[in-house]
Design an enzyme around this catalytic site. Structure first.
Site, mmCIF file in Angstrom:
data_model
loop_
_atom_site.group_PDB
_atom_site.id
_atom_site.type_symbol
_atom_site.label_atom_id
_atom_site.label_comp_id
_atom_site.label_asym_id
_atom_site.label_seq_id
_atom_site.Cartn_x
_atom_site.Cartn_y
_atom_site.Cartn_z
ATOM 1 N N THR A 24 29.411 -11.872 82.953
ATOM 2 C CA THR A 24 30.448 -12.266 81.998
ATOM 3 C C THR A 24 30.923 -13.685 82.313
ATOM 4 O O THR A 24 30.775 -14.161 83.445
ATOM 5 C CB THR A 24 31.657 -11.322 82.080
ATOM 6 O OG1 THR A 24 32.275 -11.481 83.380
ATOM 7 C CG2 THR A 24 31.251 -9.866 81.892
ATOM 8 N N ILE A 53 33.420 -8.187 78.616
ATOM 9 C CA ILE A 53 33.448 -6.748 78.392
ATOM 10 C C ILE A 53 34.374 -6.386 77.236
ATOM 11 O O ILE A 53 34.074 -5.497 76.438
ATOM 12 C CB ILE A 53 33.840 -6.036 79.704
ATOM 13 C CG1 ILE A 53 32.617 -6.060 80.646
ATOM 14 C CG2 ILE A 53 34.307 -4.600 79.468
ATOM 15 C CD1 ILE A 53 32.923 -5.792 82.077
ATOM 16 N N TYR A 106 42.924 -10.151 93.616
ATOM 17 C CA TYR A 106 42.415 -9.477 92.417
ATOM 18 C C TYR A 106 42.083 -8.017 92.729
ATOM 19 O O TYR A 106 42.450 -7.103 91.981
ATOM 20 C CB TYR A 106 41.172 -10.226 91.936
ATOM 21 C CG TYR A 106 40.484 -9.637 90.728
ATOM 22 C CD1 TYR A 106 40.964 -9.879 89.444
ATOM 23 C CD2 TYR A 106 39.324 -8.868 90.868
ATOM 24 C CE1 TYR A 106 40.317 -9.351 88.328
ATOM 25 C CE2 TYR A 106 38.674 -8.342 89.757
ATOM 26 C CZ TYR A 106 39.174 -8.587 88.492
ATOM 27 O OH TYR A 106 38.530 -8.065 87.402
#
Length: 325
Positions: free
Chosen positions: A234, A52, A201
């Site tokens: 990604t 990104i 996370y």
């Protein structure tokens, strides 16, 4: 409650975070929002050598902005720079090497950057998801050091540079995973219980959303926002979440689709008219909480998060560390 949160989140994700979710949302985008010329404006993007971050850098460079890529790996950063220049025909792309898990490095980098460069927009995109509990050389849990403390120090250190620019903005790339987490102020570095990298996370990403809200109150002359890119294909997703990737790979957004709201928040005049401090998905402010999920934290806990981060940050600040020695 965890089961409820995860279930509601998954249903929401399958509908909204996929490629199909992006395509449905894009029908309502305002044409021309990204028709801007960014000549003379300076943008810093962390973690910009892939995914990104790189997709956002390409779009900003195409609009003639000056782009500062902040990356950990020099070879990959230089390769990304060549690709961005080739796709945008814009030579104003600069590489800076920085490990976002090293607080001292971040302070030093920011101080040097401010002496030599202007900055209009900071995009906090770099992140890591380490699936085993791992400590940095400073004794910090690595996910927390990179995602939360690193983001806090870089933003804090660059605020003076942003305040001297016209129309400054700070965008932090969060994650929909944070919707299943309530701030856990008692265990910021995951020292208790069994370690789960995905949940660590998500907790960091919740912390980033709270930081964005708090910064918007403290610095009213800067436009702050956090955002969720959806589920994008990604390198980070492939590496950190291989099982998720295998199940979802045909439904994932492209990197450019994931980066669209980052770019919109960074460059469009209409984004700046929105209230500062909000959480975005597909160019719209959305709630940072799932319904009935009990993820809201107290004002006291949110203030404590800022206090802990400020104290930790100062401990590693070479300027204050030297003066206190």
């Amino acid at each position: 409650m965890t089961f409820y949160r995860n279930g509601v989140w998954l249903v929401k994700g399958l509908k909204e975070y996929t490629k199909a979710g992006y395509e449905a949302a894009a029908k309502h985008f305002v044409p021309g929002d990204l028709d801007v010329n960014l000549k003379g404006k300076s943008f810093m993007i962390t973690g910009a050598n892939s995914g990104i971050g790189k997709a956002a850098a390409i779009e900003i460079a195409k609009r003639d902005g000056t782009v500062h890529l902040v990356c950990r790996n020099k070879d990959r950063a230089e390769e990304a720079k060549r690709e961005i220049i080739a796709q945008s025909n814009n030579e104003n792309v600069h590489v800076h090497i920085l490990d976002m898990s090293s607080p001292r490095q971040i302070w030093e980098f920011a101080e040097n950057f401010k002496k030599e460069n202007n900055l209009n927009v900071l995009i906090n995109n770099a992140g890591c998801m380490v699936n085993q509990r791992e400590l940095t050389e400073d004794g910090l849990e690595k996910n927390f050091a990179t995602n939360t403390l690193g983001t806090y120090i870089l933003t804090t250190a660059l605020i003076p540079a942003l305040k001297s620019a016209h129309g400054p903005r700070v965008i932090t790339v969060s994650s929909g995973g944070m919707l299943v987490q309530k701030l856990n102020i008692a265990d910021l570095q995951f020292e208790k219980g069994q370690f789960d990298g995905t949940m660590a996370y998500a907790q960091n990403k919740r912390q980033q959303v709270i930081l964005t809200e708090q910064w918007s109150k403290q610095h009213t002359d800067i436009h702050f926002s956090s955002m969720h890119p959806g589920w994008a294909d990604t390198p980070a997703v492939r590496l950190s979440m291989p099982d998720f990737y295998e199940k979802m790979k045909n439904k994932l957004r492209s990197e450019a689709q994931g980066a669209d709201t980052v770019v919109w928040l960074a460059v469009s005049p209409s984004a700046a008219t929105q209230a500062s401090g909000q959480f975005y998905q597909d160019r719209k402010p959305v709630s940072a909480h799932l319904p009935l999920a009990s993820t809201r934290s107290s004002a006291g806990d949110e203030e404590k998060l800022l206090t802990v981060l400020e104290q930790l940050a100062e401990k590693f600040n070479p300027n204050t560390a030297q003066s206190s020695d």
